[in-house]
Write an enzyme that holds these catalytic residues in place. Structure first.
Site, PDB file in Angstrom:
ATOM      1  N   LYS A  22      47.283  27.102 -44.266  1.00 42.32           N
ATOM      2  CA  LYS A  22      47.624  27.559 -42.905  1.00 42.32           C
ATOM      3  C   LYS A  22      46.468  27.287 -41.945  1.00 42.32           C
ATOM      4  O   LYS A  22      46.654  26.696 -40.875  1.00 42.32           O
ATOM      5  CB  LYS A  22      47.914  29.069 -42.925  1.00 42.32           C
ATOM      6  CG  LYS A  22      47.888  29.720 -41.549  1.00 42.32           C
ATOM      7  CD  LYS A  22      48.179  31.205 -41.595  1.00 42.32           C
ATOM      8  CE  LYS A  22      47.009  32.104 -41.861  1.00 42.32           C
ATOM      9  NZ  LYS A  22      46.191  32.484 -40.692  1.00 42.32           N
ATOM     10  N   ASN A  23      45.283  27.705 -42.332  1.00 44.94           N
ATOM     11  CA  ASN A  23      44.183  27.644 -41.370  1.00 44.94           C
ATOM     12  C   ASN A  23      43.724  26.211 -41.102  1.00 44.94           C
ATOM     13  O   ASN A  23      43.274  25.897 -40.003  1.00 44.94           O
ATOM     14  CB  ASN A  23      43.029  28.549 -41.828  1.00 44.94           C
ATOM     15  CG  ASN A  23      43.423  30.015 -41.696  1.00 44.94           C
ATOM     16  OD1 ASN A  23      44.413  30.334 -41.033  1.00 44.94           O
ATOM     17  ND2 ASN A  23      42.687  30.902 -42.338  1.00 44.94           N
ATOM     18  N   CYS A 116      43.674  41.585 -32.396  1.00 52.19           N
ATOM     19  CA  CYS A 116      44.724  41.898 -33.356  1.00 52.19           C
ATOM     20  C   CYS A 116      44.267  43.073 -34.193  1.00 52.19           C
ATOM     21  O   CYS A 116      43.241  43.664 -33.901  1.00 52.19           O
ATOM     22  CB  CYS A 116      45.090  40.691 -34.204  1.00 52.19           C
ATOM     23  SG  CYS A 116      43.914  40.385 -35.481  1.00 52.19           S
ATOM     24  N   ARG A 121      37.699  40.414 -32.082  1.00 52.19           N
ATOM     25  CA  ARG A 121      37.835  38.950 -32.087  1.00 52.19           C
ATOM     26  C   ARG A 121      37.643  38.289 -30.709  1.00 52.19           C
ATOM     27  O   ARG A 121      38.555  37.668 -30.165  1.00 52.19           O
ATOM     28  CB  ARG A 121      39.177  38.529 -32.718  1.00 52.19           C
ATOM     29  CG  ARG A 121      39.363  39.104 -34.101  1.00 52.19           C
ATOM     30  CD  ARG A 121      40.596  38.640 -34.777  1.00 52.19           C
ATOM     31  NE  ARG A 121      40.441  37.320 -35.372  1.00 52.19           N
ATOM     32  CZ  ARG A 121      41.429  36.666 -35.973  1.00 52.19           C
ATOM     33  NH1 ARG A 121      42.626  37.207 -36.036  1.00 52.19           N
ATOM     34  NH2 ARG A 121      41.231  35.483 -36.510  1.00 52.19           N
ATOM     35  N   ASP A 304      39.375  36.982 -46.071  1.00 45.49           N
ATOM     36  CA  ASP A 304      40.842  36.924 -46.184  1.00 45.49           C
ATOM     37  C   ASP A 304      41.337  37.347 -47.566  1.00 45.49           C
ATOM     38  O   ASP A 304      42.544  37.557 -47.745  1.00 45.49           O
ATOM     39  CB  ASP A 304      41.350  35.507 -45.869  1.00 45.49           C
ATOM     40  CG  ASP A 304      41.028  35.090 -44.447  1.00 45.49           C
ATOM     41  OD1 ASP A 304      40.765  35.973 -43.625  1.00 45.49           O
ATOM     42  OD2 ASP A 304      41.036  33.880 -44.173  1.00 45.49           O
ATOM     43  N   ARG A 396      53.584  34.725 -41.886  1.00 47.51           N
ATOM     44  CA  ARG A 396      52.643  33.912 -41.114  1.00 47.51           C
ATOM     45  C   ARG A 396      51.761  33.069 -42.023  1.00 47.51           C
ATOM     46  O   ARG A 396      51.213  32.052 -41.600  1.00 47.51           O
ATOM     47  CB  ARG A 396      51.741  34.809 -40.260  1.00 47.51           C
ATOM     48  CG  ARG A 396      52.489  35.558 -39.203  1.00 47.51           C
ATOM     49  CD  ARG A 396      51.551  36.303 -38.321  1.00 47.51           C
ATOM     50  NE  ARG A 396      50.725  35.349 -37.585  1.00 47.51           N
ATOM     51  CZ  ARG A 396      50.054  35.637 -36.495  1.00 47.51           C
ATOM     52  NH1 ARG A 396      50.110  36.856 -35.996  1.00 47.51           N
ATOM     53  NH2 ARG A 396      49.329  34.729 -35.885  1.00 47.51           N
TER      54      ARG A 396
HETATM   55  N1  EPU Z   1      33.435  35.894 -33.164  1.00 44.00           N
HETATM   56  C1  EPU Z   1      32.801  36.264 -31.997  1.00 44.00           C
HETATM   57  N2  EPU Z   1      32.884  35.417 -30.928  1.00 44.00           N
HETATM   58  C2  EPU Z   1      33.555  34.247 -30.982  1.00 44.00           C
HETATM   59  C3  EPU Z   1      34.191  33.869 -32.186  1.00 44.00           C
HETATM   60  C4  EPU Z   1      34.119  34.715 -33.271  1.00 44.00           C
HETATM   61  O1  EPU Z   1      32.175  37.324 -31.921  1.00 44.00           O
HETATM   62  O2  EPU Z   1      33.591  33.523 -29.970  1.00 44.00           O
HETATM   63  C5  EPU Z   1      33.383  36.804 -34.328  1.00 44.00           C
HETATM   64  C6  EPU Z   1      34.772  37.334 -34.668  1.00 44.00           C
HETATM   65  O3  EPU Z   1      35.105  38.429 -33.864  1.00 44.00           O
HETATM   66  C7  EPU Z   1      34.638  37.702 -36.119  1.00 44.00           C
HETATM   67  C8  EPU Z   1      33.653  36.634 -36.624  1.00 44.00           C
HETATM   68  O4  EPU Z   1      33.013  36.080 -35.477  1.00 44.00           O
HETATM   69  O5  EPU Z   1      34.063  38.972 -36.244  1.00 44.00           O
HETATM   70  C9  EPU Z   1      34.281  35.520 -37.430  1.00 44.00           C
HETATM   71  O6  EPU Z   1      35.337  34.966 -36.714  1.00 44.00           O
HETATM   72  P1  EPU Z   1      35.759  33.430 -36.873  1.00 44.00           P
HETATM   73  O7  EPU Z   1      35.633  32.803 -35.548  1.00 44.00           O
HETATM   74  O8  EPU Z   1      35.000  32.838 -38.011  1.00 44.00           O
HETATM   75  O9  EPU Z   1      37.277  33.580 -37.266  1.00 44.00           O
HETATM   76  P2  EPU Z   1      38.498  32.762 -36.713  1.00 44.00           P
HETATM   77  O10 EPU Z   1      38.144  31.330 -36.587  1.00 44.00           O
HETATM   78  O11 EPU Z   1      39.096  33.434 -35.540  1.00 44.00           O
HETATM   79  C10 EPU Z   1      39.432  32.057 -39.025  1.00 44.00           C
HETATM   80  C11 EPU Z   1      40.704  32.274 -39.798  1.00 44.00           C
HETATM   81  C12 EPU Z   1      40.767  33.704 -40.266  1.00 44.00           C
HETATM   82  C13 EPU Z   1      39.542  33.984 -41.128  1.00 44.00           C
HETATM   83  C14 EPU Z   1      38.249  33.670 -40.361  1.00 44.00           C
HETATM   84  C15 EPU Z   1      37.006  33.825 -41.204  1.00 44.00           C
HETATM   85  C16 EPU Z   1      42.253  30.774 -38.735  1.00 44.00           C
HETATM   86  C17 EPU Z   1      43.528  30.603 -38.029  1.00 44.00           C
HETATM   87  N3  EPU Z   1      41.857  32.015 -38.959  1.00 44.00           N
HETATM   88  O12 EPU Z   1      39.504  32.926 -37.923  1.00 44.00           O
HETATM   89  O13 EPU Z   1      41.947  33.794 -41.065  1.00 44.00           O
HETATM   90  O14 EPU Z   1      39.545  35.358 -41.476  1.00 44.00           O
HETATM   91  O15 EPU Z   1      38.304  32.321 -39.856  1.00 44.00           O
HETATM   92  O16 EPU Z   1      37.053  32.985 -42.299  1.00 44.00           O
HETATM   93  O17 EPU Z   1      41.659  29.791 -39.154  1.00 44.00           O
HETATM   94  C18 EPU Z   1      43.775  34.844 -42.074  1.00 44.00           C
HETATM   95  O18 EPU Z   1      44.121  33.726 -42.488  1.00 44.00           O
HETATM   96  O19 EPU Z   1      44.278  35.913 -42.504  1.00 44.00           O
HETATM   97  C19 EPU Z   1      42.704  34.920 -41.074  1.00 44.00           C
HETATM   98  C20 EPU Z   1      42.503  35.994 -40.305  1.00 44.00           C
END
Ligand code: EPU
Length: 423
Positions: A22-23, A116, A121, A304, A396
């Site tokens: 998915k990701n 969410c 986030r 995750d 999802r």
């Molecule tokens: N963060 C910030 N500022 C930003 C971006 C991130 O503070 O601008 C913080 C977030 O709030 C969080 C941390 O950094 O506390 C990590 O967030 P990250 O950006 O790494 O997560 P993401 O890219 O939004 C993806 C996956 C998530 C997975 C995370 C960590 C997708 C669609 N989602 O999210 O997947 O938990 O990386 O590996 O790729 C899931 O599949 O259930 C899921 C939530």
């Protein structure tokens, strides 16, 4: 509404192949906007998130065609779109299209992504990175407005190795003028897969999978065909489903090196785990032992898998401790597991799980995707019947999870019920 009905107490046995990730698919579905030629993505999971993201691309003028699990996207006619707040809020990574759209169109407007149920986030790293690359980005009335006459290479340092920000900025940098470096970059396999895809389109990228990524911008991208690798979070989920039911499950067609943290923790808990170059097998004969888990960016223990792991540990012998360090509040599974007889105390982001001998089938509600997976696992191991509500969250990330679990010998079915009959 649909619920999952799970009759617990059956050991899961057999082999299973998981769908594409998915990701990774979601990251690719942002990056496709960079390319003026059609791109075919193969092995795309047919889950609600990929369908919604494909629709969103259509709102920007892309032509999208599904053929089974293959998805061809033609962004030659990309144009300004005005997607609704709901469509961007529904999938957070929609916001990660901002940079690629900006690089192609010079101007773009997108609603702010919603928070969410797993924490705040924010998107500050994304915005700051784009600004360093020469974009003007403003938030006004709940919408981001971005404009750039030219995207240029930049030296970017991320305060935290955010998977999304790394993917977003790496993709955008491909069309920038000059060289971009991303320091403290995320090292997740999803970042490596995205870099592989961008390279397949003609981009020049070095260091993906390490903490420093260098992107040599200005590539002339060409269409390509790319296979989405297996979903490592599904792999972990099915291994844990095997473990919690004292079963014997082999997951096929995967990259075992992506499972190192999960495999090590399963072994520490007493599971037998065997790996080949493309499979992982888990076998559990005796009660598992309590362990400690701390979620970390890759190659640490994946956040995750934290919630499904918590489900497994509710039945382990002794006191387990899980510390969630990535998200503020990824804990919606806890009250539901407690309803099923688990003994869990929460202190901030730490859960202390005193193992119990039995879980009892109950009516439970998924608060988010991985909480839903955790409740399915608990239901497989519980006495009696468990009913899991809010199946749309599970959909999802898992293509018809009831079929996968049933193929392994679980008794899981999707049932339509009247909303008022459930909690
Ligand atoms: N963060 C910030 N500022 C930003 C971006 C991130 O503070 O601008 C913080 C977030 O709030 C969080 C941390 O950094 O506390 C990590 O967030 P990250 O950006 O790494 O997560 P993401 O890219 O939004 C993806 C996956 C998530 C997975 C995370 C960590 C997708 C669609 N989602 O999210 O997947 O938990 O990386 O590996 O790729 C899931 O599949 O259930 C899921 C939530």
């Amino acid at each position: 509404m649909n619920v999952l009905q799970i009759e617990g107490g059956f050991r899961l046995r057999g082999e299973i192949e998981v769908s594409g990730s998915k990701n990774i698919a979601l990251a690719l579905l942002s990056a496709v906007a960079l390319c003026e030629e059609p791109v075919t993505l193969r092995n795309v999971p047919r889950i609600s998130d990929t369908h919604m993201k494909a629709h969103l691309l259509e709102e920007f003028g892309a032509k999208v065609e599904w053929d089974g699990n293959n998805l061809t996207v033609d962004c030659s006619g990309l144009k300004m779109g005005y997607p609704s707040e709901e469509s961007v809020r529904a999938i957070r990574t929609s916001f990660y299209m901002l940079g690629p759209l900006l690089a192609r169109l010079g101007e773009v407007e997108l609603p702010a992504p919603g928070g969410c149920k797993i924490g705040a986030r924010p998107v500050d790293y994304h915005v700051r990175g784009l600004q360093l690359m020469g974009a003007e980005v403003e938030l006004s009335g709940g919408r981001y407005f971005a404009r750039a006459t030219k995207i240029k290479g930049a030296d970017i340092y991320l305060d935290f190795p955010s998977a999304g920000a790394t993917q977003h900025l790496m993709s955008t940098a491909v069309l920038a003028e000059g060289v971009t470096t991303i320091q403290n970059a995320a090292m997740e396999p999803e970042v490596v897969a995205l870099a592989d895809f961008l390279r397949a389109m003609g981009a020049k990228i070095e260091g993906a999978g390490t903490a420093t990524i260098t992107i040599f911008g200005g590539a002339n991208l060409r269409g390509t065909s790319f296979r989405v690798p297996a979903d490592r979070i599904q792999v972990g989920t099915f291994l844990l489903a095997g473990a919690i039911t004292h079963g014997d499950v082999t997951v096929l067609g995967i990259m075992p090196e992506d499972q190192t943290a999960v495999v090590n923790k399963l072994r520490e808990a007493g599971a037998l785990v065997e790996e080949t170059s493309e499979t992982v097998r888990v076998k559990v004969d005796n009660r598992l032992e309590a362990i400690r888990i701390r979620t970390m960016p890759h190659p640490g223990f994946p956040t995750d898998i934290q919630q499904p792991m918590a489900a497994m540990l509710t039945l382990a012998n002794g006191t387990s401790v899980i510390e969630e360090t990535i998200y503020e509040s990824r804990s919606g599974h806890i009250p539901e597991l407690v309803r099923m007889g688990a003994n869990i105390q929460s202190e901030g982001r730490t859960s202390i799980i005193q193992g119990v001998k039995r879980l009892h089938g109950s009516n439970v509600v998924a608060s988010d995707l991985r909480a839903g997976a955790a409740l399915c696992l608990a239901g497989l191991a519980a006495d009696g019947v468990t009913t899991v509500e809010n199946v749309h969250y599970i959909d999802r990330g898992y293509e018809a999870i009831e079929h996968s679990l049933s193929a392994l010998g679980g008794k899981v079915k999707r049932v339509a019920v009247e909303p008022r009959k459930v909690r």
